[in-house]
Design an enzyme around this catalytic site. Structure first.
Site, PDB file in Angstrom:
ATOM      1  N   TYR A   6       0.790  -1.081  -0.104  1.00 51.75           N
ATOM      2  CA  TYR A   6      -0.034  -0.183  -0.137  1.00 51.75           C
ATOM      3  C   TYR A   6       0.984   1.161  -0.065  1.00 51.75           C
ATOM      4  O   TYR A   6       1.901   1.281   0.657  1.00 51.75           O
ATOM      5  CB  TYR A   6      -0.880  -0.007   1.311  1.00 51.75           C
ATOM      6  CG  TYR A   6      -1.374   1.490   1.688  1.00 51.75           C
ATOM      7  CD1 TYR A   6      -2.392   1.946   0.762  1.00 51.75           C
ATOM      8  CD2 TYR A   6      -1.220   1.881   3.126  1.00 51.75           C
ATOM      9  CE1 TYR A   6      -2.896   3.011   1.198  1.00 51.75           C
ATOM     10  CE2 TYR A   6      -1.673   3.211   3.295  1.00 51.75           C
ATOM     11  CZ  TYR A   6      -2.542   3.718   2.551  1.00 51.75           C
ATOM     12  OH  TYR A   6      -3.176   4.861   2.909  1.00 51.75           O
ATOM     13  N   ILE A   7       0.432   2.321  -0.938  1.00 52.44           N
ATOM     14  CA  ILE A   7       1.327   3.546  -0.948  1.00 52.44           C
ATOM     15  C   ILE A   7       0.455   4.448  -0.263  1.00 52.44           C
ATOM     16  O   ILE A   7      -0.684   4.922  -0.585  1.00 52.44           O
ATOM     17  CB  ILE A   7       1.801   3.649  -2.145  1.00 52.44           C
ATOM     18  CG1 ILE A   7       0.739   3.775  -3.522  1.00 52.44           C
ATOM     19  CG2 ILE A   7       3.119   2.876  -2.352  1.00 52.44           C
ATOM     20  CD1 ILE A   7       1.353   4.372  -4.693  1.00 52.44           C
ATOM     21  N   ALA A   8       1.096   5.340   0.754  1.00 59.77           N
ATOM     22  CA  ALA A   8       0.587   6.371   1.555  1.00 59.77           C
ATOM     23  C   ALA A   8       1.118   7.660   0.929  1.00 59.77           C
ATOM     24  O   ALA A   8       2.219   7.816   0.922  1.00 59.77           O
ATOM     25  CB  ALA A   8       0.642   6.210   2.857  1.00 59.77           C
ATOM     26  N   TYR A   9       0.078   8.939   1.081  1.00 60.58           N
ATOM     27  CA  TYR A   9       0.812  10.095   0.776  1.00 60.58           C
ATOM     28  C   TYR A   9       0.214  11.130   1.500  1.00 60.58           C
ATOM     29  O   TYR A   9       0.556  12.317   1.409  1.00 60.58           O
ATOM     30  CB  TYR A   9       0.549  10.386  -0.994  1.00 60.58           C
ATOM     31  CG  TYR A   9      -1.149  10.512  -1.222  1.00 60.58           C
ATOM     32  CD1 TYR A   9      -1.842  11.174  -0.873  1.00 60.58           C
ATOM     33  CD2 TYR A   9      -1.658   9.323  -1.861  1.00 60.58           C
ATOM     34  CE1 TYR A   9      -3.516  10.891  -1.040  1.00 60.58           C
ATOM     35  CE2 TYR A   9      -2.819   9.095  -2.107  1.00 60.58           C
ATOM     36  CZ  TYR A   9      -3.965  10.134  -1.874  1.00 60.58           C
ATOM     37  OH  TYR A   9      -5.125   9.634  -1.935  1.00 60.58           O
ATOM     38  N   GLY A  10      -0.945  10.760   2.514  1.00 63.06           N
ATOM     39  CA  GLY A  10      -1.575  11.694   3.282  1.00 63.06           C
ATOM     40  C   GLY A  10      -1.456  11.265   4.589  1.00 63.06           C
ATOM     41  O   GLY A  10      -0.445  11.112   5.422  1.00 63.06           O
ATOM     42  N   SER A  11      -2.451  11.176   5.391  1.00 67.40           N
ATOM     43  CA  SER A  11      -2.533  11.151   6.931  1.00 67.40           C
ATOM     44  C   SER A  11      -1.962   9.694   7.302  1.00 67.40           C
ATOM     45  O   SER A  11      -1.448   9.566   8.354  1.00 67.40           O
ATOM     46  CB  SER A  11      -4.076  11.151   7.652  1.00 67.40           C
ATOM     47  OG  SER A  11      -4.840  10.276   7.140  1.00 67.40           O
ATOM     48  N   GLU A  78     -10.844   4.867   4.769  1.00 65.90           N
ATOM     49  CA  GLU A  78     -10.786   5.533   3.341  1.00 65.90           C
ATOM     50  C   GLU A  78     -12.142   5.754   2.723  1.00 65.90           C
ATOM     51  O   GLU A  78     -12.480   6.444   1.689  1.00 65.90           O
ATOM     52  CB  GLU A  78      -9.836   4.928   2.332  1.00 65.90           C
ATOM     53  CG  GLU A  78      -8.303   5.188   2.897  1.00 65.90           C
ATOM     54  CD  GLU A  78      -7.961   6.261   3.155  1.00 65.90           C
ATOM     55  OE1 GLU A  78      -8.099   7.330   2.758  1.00 65.90           O
ATOM     56  OE2 GLU A  78      -6.859   6.400   3.542  1.00 65.90           O
ATOM     57  N   TYR A 124      -5.973  17.469  10.881  1.00 69.00           N
ATOM     58  CA  TYR A 124      -5.462  16.909   9.650  1.00 69.00           C
ATOM     59  C   TYR A 124      -4.123  17.051   9.328  1.00 69.00           C
ATOM     60  O   TYR A 124      -3.230  16.467   8.930  1.00 69.00           O
ATOM     61  CB  TYR A 124      -6.580  16.845   8.710  1.00 69.00           C
ATOM     62  CG  TYR A 124      -6.362  15.916   7.335  1.00 69.00           C
ATOM     63  CD1 TYR A 124      -6.426  14.606   7.552  1.00 69.00           C
ATOM     64  CD2 TYR A 124      -5.798  16.340   6.165  1.00 69.00           C
ATOM     65  CE1 TYR A 124      -6.359  13.481   6.518  1.00 69.00           C
ATOM     66  CE2 TYR A 124      -5.610  15.554   5.220  1.00 69.00           C
ATOM     67  CZ  TYR A 124      -5.835  14.188   5.117  1.00 69.00           C
ATOM     68  OH  TYR A 124      -5.481  13.308   4.325  1.00 69.00           O
TER      69      TYR A 124
END
Length: 157
Positions: A6-11, A78, A124
């Site tokens: 999984y690739i995360a870019y936010g929280s 999400e 956030y």
């Protein structure tokens, strides 16, 4: 058990938050998504990060190895499939420990594009900034996303 990345870019760059949400998830490395930009969009409950195609832009990401249970927890968080949808991307992931680059099939959540632009809450934003700092990412990406999203939200009114 088949591994999923999984690739995360936010929280979900926030390591403490991910440890609570997905206790089995392991950080495996970092990468960038080419030709995408970071934006804040959302709903009545708030504005959150998403990515959309934009030639010449890029988005820094962290890659996590997740279990089926972790992915289910992420789906719930999400708002999949109503708020965010999932797509697959093949990316070069730079290993956290080894520094070696390996191509990985990953999945990422992207907010449905018809959501309105907006400005995130301070909470956030602080959560995302903590994640950016943990991985040594350039905070300019987040600041540019706020500027663009604020401008677009005013232009659309």
């Amino acid at each position: 058990m088949k591994k999923r990345y999984y690739i995360a870019y936010g929280s979900n760059l926030n390591i403490r938050q991910m440890r609570m949400r997905c206790p089995s998830a392991r950080i495996i490395g970092t990468s960038e998504i080419p030709d995408y930009e970071l934006l804040f969009k959302g709903s009545r409950t708030g504005s959150y990060l998403t990515i959309e195609p934009k030639k010449g832009s890029r988005v820094p990401v962290a890659a996590w190895e997740v279990t089926v249970e972790d992915e289910q927890a992420l789906d719930r968080y999400e708002g999949f499939p109503t708020f965010y949808y999932k797509t697959e991307m093949k990316l070069p992931i730079k290993g956290i420990r080894s520094g070696r680059i390996r191509m990985r099939n990953t999945f990422v959540y992207i907010m449905h594009e018809n959501r309105p632009f907006g400005v995130p809450s301070r909470f956030y934003m602080a959560t995302c900034l903590e994640g950016y700092r943990s991985f040594g990412f350039d905070e300019t990406y987040l600041l540019d996303a706020i500027k663009t999203s604020r401008r677009m939200s005013h232009e659309r009114k």
